[in-house]
Design an enzyme around this catalytic site. Structure first.
Site, short mmCIF file in Angstrom:
data_model
loop_
_atom_site.label_atom_id
_atom_site.label_comp_id
_atom_site.label_asym_id
_atom_site.label_seq_id
_atom_site.Cartn_x
_atom_site.Cartn_y
_atom_site.Cartn_z
N ALA A 166 2.82 -0.11 2.34
CA ALA A 166 1.98 -0.57 1.82
C ALA A 166 1.16 0.33 0.87
O ALA A 166 1.48 0.75 -0.12
CB ALA A 166 0.56 -0.99 2.10
N ASP A 167 1.34 1.90 1.38
CA ASP A 167 1.37 2.86 0.88
C ASP A 167 2.65 2.97 -0.45
O ASP A 167 2.35 3.53 -1.44
CB ASP A 167 1.45 4.17 1.26
CG ASP A 167 0.26 3.89 2.39
OD1 ASP A 167 -1.37 3.85 2.22
OD2 ASP A 167 -0.22 5.10 3.18
N ILE A 168 3.75 2.82 0.41
CA ILE A 168 4.66 3.51 -0.40
C ILE A 168 4.64 2.26 -2.04
O ILE A 168 4.94 2.50 -3.46
CB ILE A 168 5.94 3.17 -0.39
CG1 ILE A 168 6.57 3.97 0.84
CG2 ILE A 168 7.50 2.75 -1.08
CD1 ILE A 168 7.31 3.78 2.00
#
Length: 380
Positions: A166-168
């Site tokens: 999700a961060d990526i």
């Protein structure tokens, strides 16, 4: 000449999603200045393993940047920050919703200082909605988005992806949205506010899984390494380990049958079409596995390449980083920092015909460049 030369980013963000986005901007030539609290505000600096006391997690998202320290809880520092904003192009932050406004540093206030400023706020759940004030971390987003429910073994528990996906994905949307805002500013001469939420990003990335449910009510389930819609499309056991084989079309399945010397499978009414193969997938997988187990992965890979069928070894991280394709693509780089030494990293995947990504600065230590920015104004 770099595409983002003369673009200055004031990066107040922490952890991974936003810092990885600003690193991509830095790779493209932007001057990215990390603005951090003097005591350190990025918990990622504390996460091991470490290279000469530097977190390898922090190192993976902060090359090509500078670092200065400001305590934005003080009036003097806030005024200094506003001076920096006058000559900046982008502000990137991932404080909880409302934190910057409480310090008098909201977009509405900062655009009075610089009407052309592009302000990107990254949060777990966005600036609106019942969860707007809640913190959002990658595993929580993976859970809430449904991603975990479709990841893992069919008889096992819901499983998060092995990297902070999700961060990526959000880091990529940081770059996309900022580049779009810069292009719009070229036309309007005005900046704007970007409201980017991890949950929104992950939901938009459910792709075919979301489309299937929204349009037919079909709710995908965990299938391990199998595919919800295609067969054979999974990992198979070979004599020396696992191999991913993706026969995604009827034509590729026919080639697979020829490759395995099982031409009769292509004429079997159970397997003639992908729809039929999915209905009889368990039988098909058992039959294919009885064949794949007779050869090594390299033997099968040679045959897969010969027959133009997608496939690849299930590599360990070490094998993945050291495989000949990565070496041929020159994907591993190295930068040196005078304090903590050499840092190896995976290079940007962007490859242009007449532009080379410039790797100039190793990830900075806290406040490393503060003296460079002692003056309140930073003329370009």
């Amino acid at each position: 000449m770099q595409p983002l030369e003369n673009i200055r980013v004031l990066d107040l963000s922490r952890v991974y999603a936003a810092p990885a986005g600003s690193m991509m901007l830095a790779d493209l030539g932007a001057e990215v200045i990390r603005v951090e609290h003097p005591d350190g505000s990025d918990s990622m600096r504390d996460w091991g393993p470490f290279l000469n006391d530097q977190s390898t997690y922090y190192l993976c998202a902060n090359r090509n940047k500078k670092s200065m320290t400001l305590d934005l809880k003080t009036e003097d520092a806030r005024e200094q920050f506003k001076e920096l904003v006058k000559d900046a192009d982008i502000i990137l932050e991932n404080f909880k919703t409302g934190d910057m406004a409480r310090m008098g540093l909201s977009y509405e206030e900062l655009k009075k200082v610089n009407p052309r400023i592009i302000y990107c706020a990254v949060t777990g759940f966005g600036q609106t909605g019942p969860l707007a004030s809640e913190p959002g971390f990658d595993p929580v987003i993976q859970a809430m988005s449904g991603l975990m429910d479709v990841t893992g073994a069919s008889e096992g528990e819901a499983t998060r992806v092995g990297v902070p996906i999700a961060d990526i994905l959000t880091s990529h949307h940081v770059v996309i949205s900022i580049l779009a805002a810069l292009r719009m500013r070229d036309q309007t001469n005005e900046g704007q506010f970007i409201d980017l939420a991890l949950l929104d990003v992950q939901m938009s990335s459910l792709a075919n899984v979301a489309s299937a449910y929204l349009n037919t009510g079909f709710a995908s389930k965990r299938l391990g390494n199998r595919h919800n819609n295609v067969a054979p499309y999974q990992v198979f056991a070979c004599a020396d380990g696992p191999l991913m084989i993706c026969a995604g079309t009827d034509g590729q399945f026919q080639k697979l049958c020829v490759m395995m010397e099982r031409e009769e499978w292509a004429k079997d009414e159970r397997f003639v079409t992908n729809t039929m193969r999915k209905q009889h997938e368990d039988e098909l997988v058992e039959m294919i596995t009885a064949v794949t187990i007779t050869k090594t992965r390299d033997e099968w890979l040679a045959l897969l390449q010969q027959h133009k069928i997608p496939g690849g070894r299930v590599n360990t991280i070490a094998e993945a980083l050291e495989q000949p394709q990565m070496i041929a693509r020159d994907m591993i780089g190295e930068l040196e920092h005078e304090q903590y030494g050499k840092v190896k990293f995976v290079k940007s995947p962007l490859k242009f015909s007449s532009l080379n990504i410039d790797y100039k600065l190793a990830p900075p230590i806290l406040g490393e460049h503060t003296n460079e920015f002692q003056k309140a104004s930073l003329p370009k």
